[in-house]
Design a protein around this motif. Structure first.
Motif, short mmCIF file in Angstrom:
data_model
loop_
_atom_site.label_atom_id
_atom_site.label_comp_id
_atom_site.label_asym_id
_atom_site.label_seq_id
_atom_site.Cartn_x
_atom_site.Cartn_y
_atom_site.Cartn_z
N GLY A 76 -0.47 6.31 0.39
CA GLY A 76 -1.24 7.54 0.48
C GLY A 76 -0.50 8.57 1.31
O GLY A 76 0.37 8.24 2.13
N TYR A 77 -0.83 9.83 1.13
CA TYR A 77 -0.13 10.90 1.83
C TYR A 77 -1.01 12.16 1.86
O TYR A 77 -2.00 12.26 1.15
CB TYR A 77 1.21 11.21 1.15
CG TYR A 77 1.09 11.67 -0.28
CD1 TYR A 77 1.08 13.02 -0.62
CD2 TYR A 77 0.97 10.74 -1.33
CE1 TYR A 77 0.96 13.44 -1.93
CE2 TYR A 77 0.85 11.15 -2.65
CZ TYR A 77 0.84 12.49 -2.94
OH TYR A 77 0.70 12.90 -4.25
N ARG A 78 -0.61 13.10 2.69
CA ARG A 78 -1.28 14.39 2.76
C ARG A 78 -0.47 15.37 1.91
O ARG A 78 0.72 15.57 2.16
CB ARG A 78 -1.38 14.88 4.19
CG ARG A 78 -2.20 16.17 4.35
CD ARG A 78 -2.16 16.67 5.79
NE ARG A 78 -2.81 15.71 6.67
CZ ARG A 78 -4.11 15.68 6.93
NH1 ARG A 78 -4.90 16.57 6.35
NH2 ARG A 78 -4.61 14.79 7.75
N ASN A 79 -1.11 15.98 0.91
CA ASN A 79 -0.37 16.86 0.02
C ASN A 79 -0.15 18.24 0.65
O ASN A 79 -0.57 18.50 1.79
CB ASN A 79 -1.04 16.98 -1.34
CG ASN A 79 -2.40 17.67 -1.29
OD1 ASN A 79 -2.71 18.37 -0.33
ND2 ASN A 79 -3.19 17.49 -2.33
N ARG A 80 0.49 19.10 -0.11
CA ARG A 80 0.87 20.43 0.39
C ARG A 80 -0.35 21.26 0.78
O ARG A 80 -0.27 22.13 1.64
CB ARG A 80 1.69 21.14 -0.69
CG ARG A 80 2.33 22.44 -0.27
CD ARG A 80 3.38 22.85 -1.29
NE ARG A 80 3.92 24.19 -1.01
CZ ARG A 80 3.49 25.30 -1.58
NH1 ARG A 80 2.51 25.25 -2.47
NH2 ARG A 80 4.03 26.46 -1.29
N LYS A 81 -1.49 20.97 0.14
CA LYS A 81 -2.72 21.71 0.45
C LYS A 81 -3.46 21.12 1.65
O LYS A 81 -4.52 21.61 2.02
CB LYS A 81 -3.64 21.70 -0.77
CG LYS A 81 -3.07 22.40 -1.99
CD LYS A 81 -4.03 22.32 -3.16
CE LYS A 81 -3.47 23.00 -4.40
NZ LYS A 81 -4.41 22.89 -5.56
N GLY A 82 -2.91 20.06 2.21
CA GLY A 82 -3.56 19.42 3.34
C GLY A 82 -4.59 18.39 2.95
O GLY A 82 -5.32 17.87 3.81
N GLU A 83 -4.67 18.06 1.68
CA GLU A 83 -5.65 17.08 1.20
C GLU A 83 -5.07 15.67 1.29
O GLU A 83 -3.87 15.46 1.08
CB GLU A 83 -6.03 17.40 -0.25
CG GLU A 83 -6.60 18.78 -0.46
CD GLU A 83 -6.61 19.20 -1.92
OE1 GLU A 83 -7.46 20.03 -2.29
OE2 GLU A 83 -5.77 18.69 -2.69
N GLU A 84 -5.93 14.72 1.59
CA GLU A 84 -5.50 13.32 1.66
C GLU A 84 -5.50 12.72 0.25
O GLU A 84 -6.52 12.73 -0.44
CB GLU A 84 -6.43 12.51 2.56
CG GLU A 84 -6.34 12.87 4.04
CD GLU A 84 -4.98 12.51 4.64
OE1 GLU A 84 -4.31 11.60 4.10
OE2 GLU A 84 -4.59 13.15 5.64
N VAL A 85 -4.36 12.22 -0.18
CA VAL A 85 -4.24 11.55 -1.48
C VAL A 85 -4.23 10.04 -1.22
O VAL A 85 -3.34 9.54 -0.54
CB VAL A 85 -2.94 11.97 -2.20
CG1 VAL A 85 -2.82 11.24 -3.53
CG2 VAL A 85 -2.92 13.49 -2.40
N PRO A 86 -5.21 9.31 -1.73
CA PRO A 86 -5.28 7.87 -1.43
C PRO A 86 -4.11 7.11 -2.05
O PRO A 86 -3.59 7.48 -3.11
CB PRO A 86 -6.61 7.43 -2.05
CG PRO A 86 -6.91 8.47 -3.09
CD PRO A 86 -6.32 9.75 -2.58
N GLY A 87 -3.70 6.06 -1.39
CA GLY A 87 -2.59 5.24 -1.88
C GLY A 87 -3.03 4.33 -3.02
O GLY A 87 -4.20 3.96 -3.13
N LEU A 88 -2.07 3.94 -3.84
CA LEU A 88 -2.34 3.05 -4.97
C LEU A 88 -2.04 1.60 -4.64
O LEU A 88 -2.27 0.73 -5.47
CB LEU A 88 -1.51 3.50 -6.18
CG LEU A 88 -1.79 4.92 -6.70
CD1 LEU A 88 -0.84 5.26 -7.84
CD2 LEU A 88 -3.23 5.04 -7.15
#
Length: 544
Positions: free
Chosen positions: A413-425
């Motif tokens: 998971g990571y924080r995208n350019r918009k600052g949103e948290e993207v859950p890991g797979l």
């Protein structure tokens, strides 16, 4: 045919061969004797070093990322994975002359008179090895553009066989017009080859229905069986047993239009009519059509036109990189994840192995992980990526800093350019590095951990680190076991005997295999010498 040639005299055979040599040969040739020798092509033995600090997750690792020249990596994989890869996808350098193709540690530009020959030699060596990795129903998919598409097609005909070409797909890479050229460039190609076209066709998957296809299903007559669409009951051609008359419920007579016949013979039509699967239009006067219910739809057969709405475009791919790394310059020419997903949907099932030996930014791994998350599958990937270091950029490491880093972020998971948290797979990978060992130095230079890595990959699907404190290394595969014995001692012999308990078969690899066979008399155990066993599996090492 052999008996025919046995009747020829020596002079007749010589004459026949000379005539054959004079015949023009259709096919691809390039200036192999005039170009610089590809320094990556060598006869050294190749081992893989596990790099724990760059690996991700806990062992055993099911996925591999290999740093090194892909010629070396492919030779090592031929030793461990021959005939086991279900899908190979590669996005090789397109040889545009714009610093995208490195040959002997330098970029090839447009002014190089041997530009195409160097690229063909480079690709041939690697495709020839890749062919040996494919399973019988496996396939290889290669992205390319106009610069080398004709040369690549002829090269793949040569390596895989013209009869094994499945398709040349067209991918619409742009969604806006390109107005700078005489004719705007909006597409690339995906060349698809297989080992056995019939087996590939029998095992490939259909694609799920998209919104466009789902919108065709309606239920105007409120049929209790649910949504349906009407499909044609006619087919091109003439077949006598499919040329009968159909009488509609209102008494109207229907015959196949000129140049066509009905798709089914009369008994099958009668069955469909009785099952209320024939539709004559809203007023009953229409040409008979078959009702196809959504519940019976098992997907659609892939075709060669891949529009950007379905599989993404280059802008989408660049935004995916930017979202993850904060900049589009982390990798110049990524492919959209949806494009690779489409390939994997067609070619793979849970448990299959996917290889990308031009891994670039790691898009293939992300597509594998997304598909696994969607269907709960356990597809595995092997990525190969070079550092792409040159004299101008000696510290560059694309594999470490982009490819592996992207896969790590997708997994955790990571924080995208918009600052949103993207859950890991989820998931893990072993990070490996190729190392060449001259054959004459192999007995002295090869290390125990390198041998154990190779043996695990030959026999299993996962990889664990070597344990230097253990008397033996053990891999359990259902009722069989694989053992690597670094040295013969009383403790090692006792450990092998203990491992034999409850096993149907045990293969023991040892530097002193004959001595060990004398010490352990058990029909369930077989003994293989190291490193001779690996040398024999590794083979000649260079493509001819």
């Amino acid at each position: 045919m052999a008996d025919k040639y046995q009747e020829y005299s020596k002079d007749e055979l010589v004459r026949l061969l000379r005539e054959r040599d004079r015949r023009p040969r259709f096919g691809l040739s390039w200036e192999r004797d005039l170009i610089d020798h590809d320094r990556s092509v060598n006869g050294d033995f190749v081992v893989l070093d596990l790099v724990p600090e760059r690996s991700h997750g806990a062992p055993p690792f099911g996925n591999l990322i290999i740093e090194g020249d892909n010629f070396d990596a492919l030779r090592s994989l031929r030793m461990t994975h021959a005939g086991r890869v279900k899908c190979i996808y590669i996005d090789p350098p397109y040889n545009t002359g714009n610093r995208d193709f490195i040959y002997n540690d330098r970029f090839i530009d447009r002014e190089d008179s041997f530009r195409h020959s160097k690229w063909l030699e480079f690709m041939y060596r690697r495709l020839d090895l890749a062919r040996e990795l494919l399973a019988e129903d496996g396939s290889i998919w290669v992205s390319i553009d106009d610069n080398e598409v004709f040369h690549l097609g002829m090269l793949m005909d040569q390596v895989f066989g013209e009869s094994n070409r499945v398709a040349i797909n067209v991918w619409q890479k742009r969604y806006s017009r390109e107005n700078r050229e005489a004719i705007g460039d909006v597409h690339e190609y995906l060349l698809v080859y297989t080992i056995d076209p019939d087996r590939f066709k029998a095992t490939r998957n259909k694609l799920p229905l998209a919104e466009k296809q789902l919108a065709l299903y309606k239920n105007p007559n409120n049929d209790q069986r649910g949504l349906w669409q009407s499909v044609s009951l006619t087919a091109q051609g003439y077949r006598p047993n499919q040329m009968y008359e159909i009488i509609a419920p209102n008494g109207k007579c229907h015959r196949p239009p000129e140049g066509t016949c009905w798709k089914v013979i009369r008994p099958e039509f009668e069955r469909l009519l009785e099952d209320k699967r024939i539709y004559f239009g809203k007023d009953g006067n229409g040409v008979p059509r078959r009702m196809h219910f959504l519940g019976d739809a098992d997907g659609i057969v892939p075709w060669t036109w891949w529009p950007h709405e379905e599989v993404g475009h280059t802008d989408e791919a660049r935004k995916e990189i930017q979202s993850m790394f904060g900049t589009q310059t982390a990798f110049d020419t990524p492919k959209p994840v949806r494009l690779i997903e489409r390939i994997l949907r067609i070619t793979t099932k849970p448990g299959d192995l996917v290889l990308d030996f031009f891994a670039g930014s790691g898009t293939t791994a992300q597509a594998v992980l997304k598909l696994n998350a969607e269907d709960g599958g356990n597809r595995r990937f092997i990525l190969v990526s070079n550092t792409e270091a040159t004299t101008d950029e000696p510290d560059k490491n694309l594999c470490r800093d982009v490819c592996a880093e992207r896969v790590r972020r997708v997994m955790t998971g990571y924080r995208n350019r918009k600052g949103e948290e993207v859950p890991g797979l989820g998931g893990s990978f072993a990070y490996l590095r190729t190392r060449r060992i001259p054959t004459e130095r192999l007995f002295r230079a090869v290390q125990h951990d390198q041998i154990w890595t190779a043996l695990q990959l030959i026999h299993g699907d996962t990889l664990s680190p070597y344990d230097p404190g253990a008397p033996l290394q053990l891999l359990v595969l259902n009722a069989s076991k694989v053992i690597y014995l670094p040295g013969v001692s009383e403790a090692a012999v006792a450990a092998v005997q203990a491992a034999l308990q409850g096993a149907a078969q045990v293969v023991v690899y040892s530097w002193q295999a004959p001595l060990l066979a004398q010490r352990i008399d058990d029909a369930r155990a077989s003994f293989e010498p190291i490193p001779e066993y690996l040398v024999n599996r590794f083979g000649a090492g260079t493509a001819q």
